[in-house]
Design a protein around this motif. Sequence first.
Motif, PDB file in Angstrom:
ATOM      1  N   ALA A 102       0.824  -1.218   0.000  1.00  0.00           N
ATOM      2  CA  ALA A 102       0.000   0.000   0.000  1.00  0.00           C
ATOM      3  C   ALA A 102       0.854   1.262   0.000  1.00  0.00           C
ATOM      4  O   ALA A 102       0.495   2.258  -0.651  1.00  0.00           O
ATOM      5  CB  ALA A 102      -0.948  -0.009   1.199  1.00  0.00           C
ATOM      6  N   PRO A 103       2.010   1.276   0.694  1.00  0.00           N
ATOM      7  CA  PRO A 103       2.838   2.487   0.678  1.00  0.00           C
ATOM      8  C   PRO A 103       3.386   2.859  -0.699  1.00  0.00           C
ATOM      9  O   PRO A 103       3.961   3.947  -0.842  1.00  0.00           O
ATOM     10  CB  PRO A 103       3.974   2.145   1.653  1.00  0.00           C
ATOM     11  CG  PRO A 103       3.368   1.176   2.610  1.00  0.00           C
ATOM     12  CD  PRO A 103       2.493   0.326   1.729  1.00  0.00           C
ATOM     13  N   LEU A 104       3.228   1.991  -1.714  1.00  0.00           N
ATOM     14  CA  LEU A 104       3.624   2.386  -3.056  1.00  0.00           C
ATOM     15  C   LEU A 104       2.879   3.645  -3.493  1.00  0.00           C
ATOM     16  O   LEU A 104       3.428   4.503  -4.200  1.00  0.00           O
ATOM     17  CB  LEU A 104       3.346   1.253  -4.049  1.00  0.00           C
ATOM     18  CG  LEU A 104       4.257   0.020  -3.978  1.00  0.00           C
ATOM     19  CD1 LEU A 104       3.708  -1.091  -4.853  1.00  0.00           C
ATOM     20  CD2 LEU A 104       5.694   0.364  -4.373  1.00  0.00           C
ATOM     21  N   PHE A 105       1.628   3.759  -3.083  1.00  0.00           N
ATOM     22  CA  PHE A 105       0.839   4.931  -3.460  1.00  0.00           C
ATOM     23  C   PHE A 105       1.425   6.199  -2.831  1.00  0.00           C
ATOM     24  O   PHE A 105       1.492   7.253  -3.470  1.00  0.00           O
ATOM     25  CB  PHE A 105      -0.624   4.741  -3.046  1.00  0.00           C
ATOM     26  CG  PHE A 105      -1.347   3.693  -3.847  1.00  0.00           C
ATOM     27  CD1 PHE A 105      -2.043   4.035  -5.001  1.00  0.00           C
ATOM     28  CD2 PHE A 105      -1.325   2.363  -3.465  1.00  0.00           C
ATOM     29  CE1 PHE A 105      -2.705   3.079  -5.753  1.00  0.00           C
ATOM     30  CE2 PHE A 105      -1.979   1.384  -4.208  1.00  0.00           C
ATOM     31  CZ  PHE A 105      -2.667   1.742  -5.351  1.00  0.00           C
ATOM     32  N   MET A 106       1.861   6.094  -1.573  1.00  0.00           N
ATOM     33  CA  MET A 106       2.493   7.251  -0.927  1.00  0.00           C
ATOM     34  C   MET A 106       3.864   7.528  -1.535  1.00  0.00           C
ATOM     35  O   MET A 106       4.318   8.665  -1.580  1.00  0.00           O
ATOM     36  CB  MET A 106       2.605   7.019   0.572  1.00  0.00           C
ATOM     37  CG  MET A 106       1.273   7.172   1.311  1.00  0.00           C
ATOM     38  SD  MET A 106       0.156   5.771   1.126  1.00  0.00           S
ATOM     39  CE  MET A 106       0.662   4.787   2.536  1.00  0.00           C
ATOM     40  N   SER A 107       4.535   6.467  -2.028  1.00  0.00           N
ATOM     41  CA  SER A 107       5.817   6.658  -2.697  1.00  0.00           C
ATOM     42  C   SER A 107       5.651   7.542  -3.929  1.00  0.00           C
ATOM     43  O   SER A 107       6.578   8.258  -4.321  1.00  0.00           O
ATOM     44  CB  SER A 107       6.407   5.306  -3.124  1.00  0.00           C
ATOM     45  OG  SER A 107       6.514   4.413  -2.040  1.00  0.00           O
ATOM     46  N   ALA A 121       7.765   2.446   3.097  1.00  0.00           N
ATOM     47  CA  ALA A 121       7.162   1.377   3.907  1.00  0.00           C
ATOM     48  C   ALA A 121       6.335   2.018   4.998  1.00  0.00           C
ATOM     49  O   ALA A 121       6.483   3.208   5.304  1.00  0.00           O
ATOM     50  CB  ALA A 121       8.261   0.507   4.517  1.00  0.00           C
ATOM     51  N   PHE A 122       5.461   1.241   5.613  1.00  0.00           N
ATOM     52  CA  PHE A 122       4.765   1.699   6.807  1.00  0.00           C
ATOM     53  C   PHE A 122       5.727   1.660   7.991  1.00  0.00           C
ATOM     54  O   PHE A 122       6.549   0.753   8.116  1.00  0.00           O
ATOM     55  CB  PHE A 122       3.566   0.807   7.129  1.00  0.00           C
ATOM     56  CG  PHE A 122       2.323   1.150   6.362  1.00  0.00           C
ATOM     57  CD1 PHE A 122       1.827   2.442   6.355  1.00  0.00           C
ATOM     58  CD2 PHE A 122       1.632   0.162   5.670  1.00  0.00           C
ATOM     59  CE1 PHE A 122       0.666   2.761   5.653  1.00  0.00           C
ATOM     60  CE2 PHE A 122       0.468   0.463   4.969  1.00  0.00           C
ATOM     61  CZ  PHE A 122      -0.013   1.766   4.959  1.00  0.00           C
ATOM     62  N   ILE A 179      -3.257   5.518 -10.550  1.00  0.00           N
ATOM     63  CA  ILE A 179      -3.375   4.653 -11.733  1.00  0.00           C
ATOM     64  C   ILE A 179      -1.997   4.174 -12.166  1.00  0.00           C
ATOM     65  O   ILE A 179      -1.817   3.011 -12.558  1.00  0.00           O
ATOM     66  CB  ILE A 179      -4.097   5.413 -12.865  1.00  0.00           C
ATOM     67  CG1 ILE A 179      -5.567   5.640 -12.471  1.00  0.00           C
ATOM     68  CG2 ILE A 179      -3.997   4.645 -14.178  1.00  0.00           C
ATOM     69  CD1 ILE A 179      -6.340   6.502 -13.446  1.00  0.00           C
ATOM     70  N   GLN A 180      -0.982   5.042 -12.091  1.00  0.00           N
ATOM     71  CA  GLN A 180       0.381   4.637 -12.413  1.00  0.00           C
ATOM     72  C   GLN A 180       0.854   3.504 -11.503  1.00  0.00           C
ATOM     73  O   GLN A 180       1.512   2.564 -11.961  1.00  0.00           O
ATOM     74  CB  GLN A 180       1.320   5.841 -12.285  1.00  0.00           C
ATOM     75  CG  GLN A 180       1.124   6.908 -13.338  1.00  0.00           C
ATOM     76  CD  GLN A 180       2.039   8.102 -13.104  1.00  0.00           C
ATOM     77  OE1 GLN A 180       2.563   8.302 -12.012  1.00  0.00           O
ATOM     78  NE2 GLN A 180       2.227   8.911 -14.142  1.00  0.00           N
ATOM     79  N   VAL A 181       0.529   3.606 -10.224  1.00  0.00           N
ATOM     80  CA  VAL A 181       0.918   2.549  -9.276  1.00  0.00           C
ATOM     81  C   VAL A 181       0.223   1.242  -9.631  1.00  0.00           C
ATOM     82  O   VAL A 181       0.843   0.166  -9.607  1.00  0.00           O
ATOM     83  CB  VAL A 181       0.600   2.971  -7.829  1.00  0.00           C
ATOM     84  CG1 VAL A 181       0.834   1.802  -6.868  1.00  0.00           C
ATOM     85  CG2 VAL A 181       1.447   4.166  -7.415  1.00  0.00           C
ATOM     86  N   MET A 182      -1.064   1.315  -9.970  1.00  0.00           N
ATOM     87  CA  MET A 182      -1.796   0.107 -10.366  1.00  0.00           C
ATOM     88  C   MET A 182      -1.123  -0.565 -11.564  1.00  0.00           C
ATOM     89  O   MET A 182      -0.931  -1.783 -11.583  1.00  0.00           O
ATOM     90  CB  MET A 182      -3.236   0.478 -10.720  1.00  0.00           C
ATOM     91  CG  MET A 182      -4.075   0.975  -9.552  1.00  0.00           C
ATOM     92  SD  MET A 182      -4.931  -0.333  -8.687  1.00  0.00           S
ATOM     93  CE  MET A 182      -6.340  -0.586  -9.760  1.00  0.00           C
ATOM     94  N   GLN A 183      -0.737   0.213 -12.546  1.00  0.00           N
ATOM     95  CA  GLN A 183      -0.098  -0.360 -13.735  1.00  0.00           C
ATOM     96  C   GLN A 183       1.247  -0.980 -13.375  1.00  0.00           C
ATOM     97  O   GLN A 183       1.605  -2.050 -13.878  1.00  0.00           O
ATOM     98  CB  GLN A 183       0.091   0.717 -14.804  1.00  0.00           C
ATOM     99  CG  GLN A 183       0.647   0.190 -16.119  1.00  0.00           C
ATOM    100  CD  GLN A 183      -0.252  -0.853 -16.746  1.00  0.00           C
ATOM    101  OE1 GLN A 183      -1.411  -0.579 -17.065  1.00  0.00           O
ATOM    102  NE2 GLN A 183       0.253  -2.087 -16.921  1.00  0.00           N
ATOM    103  N   TRP A 184       1.983  -0.321 -12.484  1.00  0.00           N
ATOM    104  CA  TRP A 184       3.278  -0.844 -12.057  1.00  0.00           C
ATOM    105  C   TRP A 184       3.109  -2.192 -11.356  1.00  0.00           C
ATOM    106  O   TRP A 184       3.877  -3.134 -11.585  1.00  0.00           O
ATOM    107  CB  TRP A 184       3.956   0.165 -11.138  1.00  0.00           C
ATOM    108  CG  TRP A 184       5.345  -0.199 -10.722  1.00  0.00           C
ATOM    109  CD1 TRP A 184       6.504   0.146 -11.359  1.00  0.00           C
ATOM    110  CD2 TRP A 184       5.732  -0.976  -9.582  1.00  0.00           C
ATOM    111  NE1 TRP A 184       7.597  -0.367 -10.687  1.00  0.00           N
ATOM    112  CE2 TRP A 184       7.149  -1.062  -9.587  1.00  0.00           C
ATOM    113  CE3 TRP A 184       5.040  -1.596  -8.554  1.00  0.00           C
ATOM    114  CZ2 TRP A 184       7.858  -1.746  -8.599  1.00  0.00           C
ATOM    115  CZ3 TRP A 184       5.734  -2.287  -7.573  1.00  0.00           C
ATOM    116  CH2 TRP A 184       7.142  -2.358  -7.598  1.00  0.00           C
ATOM    117  N   ALA A 215      -9.945  -3.967   1.831  1.00  0.00           N
ATOM    118  CA  ALA A 215     -10.174  -3.334   0.526  1.00  0.00           C
ATOM    119  C   ALA A 215      -8.870  -3.177  -0.248  1.00  0.00           C
ATOM    120  O   ALA A 215      -8.812  -3.413  -1.469  1.00  0.00           O
ATOM    121  CB  ALA A 215     -10.846  -1.974   0.731  1.00  0.00           C
ATOM    122  N   MET A 216      -7.783  -2.805   0.444  1.00  0.00           N
ATOM    123  CA  MET A 216      -6.490  -2.620  -0.210  1.00  0.00           C
ATOM    124  C   MET A 216      -5.918  -3.948  -0.675  1.00  0.00           C
ATOM    125  O   MET A 216      -5.337  -4.040  -1.762  1.00  0.00           O
ATOM    126  CB  MET A 216      -5.522  -1.950   0.762  1.00  0.00           C
ATOM    127  CG  MET A 216      -4.213  -1.489   0.120  1.00  0.00           C
ATOM    128  SD  MET A 216      -4.372   0.019  -0.885  1.00  0.00           S
ATOM    129  CE  MET A 216      -4.415  -0.619  -2.550  1.00  0.00           C
TER     130      MET A 216
END
Length: 417
Positions: free
Chosen positions: A196-201, A296-297, A225-230, A383-384
Amino acid sequence: MKTNWKKYVTTGLMLGSAVLLAACGGGNSDTQEDANASSNEEPKVEGNVKLWVDRDFLPAYKEIIADFEKEYPDVKVELTEGTSTDAQKDVSKDPKAAADVFMMPHDQLGQMAEAGLIYPNTKYADDVKENNVESAIEGASWKGELYGYPYGVESQFLYYNKSKLSEDDVKTWESLTSKGKLGANFGEAGANYVFAPLFMSNGLHLYGENGEDSKGTDFNTEPGIQVMQWIADQKNNPGVVQSNAETLASLQSGKIDAFLSGPWSKNDVIKAIGDDMAVAAYPTVDFGNGPVQQKAFMGVKLFAVNQQTEAPLAAMALADYISNESSQLTVFESNGIVPSNKAAQESDTVKADAVSTAVVEMTQPTHTVVMPKIPEIVSFWPAMDAVINDTYKGKIKPADYQSKLDKLINDVGTPAE
């Protein structure tokens, strides 16, 4: 928020009674002098208090409590076993029967503060803020008020086999996964905590800047959306091996050369690859706009004071003492908990340990996000997980990324305005 105002009033009367005496002293100079002297005296710290710590910490805190009672001879501490991960449940069950001071993870703080279960840090706040790292203070605070007494920090980092990968190899996700095999859990339960921290990255926020805003999650934007594709692309990355329960066995057999975990895995990694174990901060990742630090968290380990304590001054003195620099170093040496105290982090003892050094680096704001304390986070995890798992497996198509992220935001809280 439910508040036991009697406790505040009682403490306030203890702290202010001498001042009232001085103000009402009349014309007798001896009485006035006595009152003025009394007004400069600190209230006596005394009472019987109960302390809950996890079983593995009992030996270390037995030693620490012996020193505390020498400094505070009018305070007697009953040291007993508790379960920090169940702090909220155990304290809320019967606050009056619970310990006066107890261990807890910081992500329960918001719920416990809102329920009126913990006593604000009204006496030692300045010392705690001055002596501990900024991220630990964030984890110990709720709605601008300091509640907790940090005694440690934790974060994930990268373990790798140094006979297979070099220090330079593990600096970027691209080089790490092109020159070696990374075991990573994208496809099963638990992916939420790691990825999940990829989104904050990528510059986004989970429950706002400080993790306390139910309207502050903005994953459903172009960076999301970029994170989802990655994430989807990792399914076809030959250097990424879906790995979860079998990770350590895969590391030992050579199927993978690295994986993401925390200090709790240290001994198992040593068993798996011995002297070939090496650690590093997370690599950078590129979502399409150039490399950014993978985050990371971060977790903060706290002591808290029970709102129903009958001895708030003694309880606060105890919580402050058992989380000071010396106590944190004692617990580091006995249990491996990385200190949150700035001076302790700079000690030779901590710096000599590679895992601790990695944690200290990872707990900088550039590398981690303090786990949100907001009560709504309980709805975030399932959900995540579903979003990450299904994106990785290809069950969510690129055309549906936006709608899936919109649904995620609605499921975990109020959309950002």
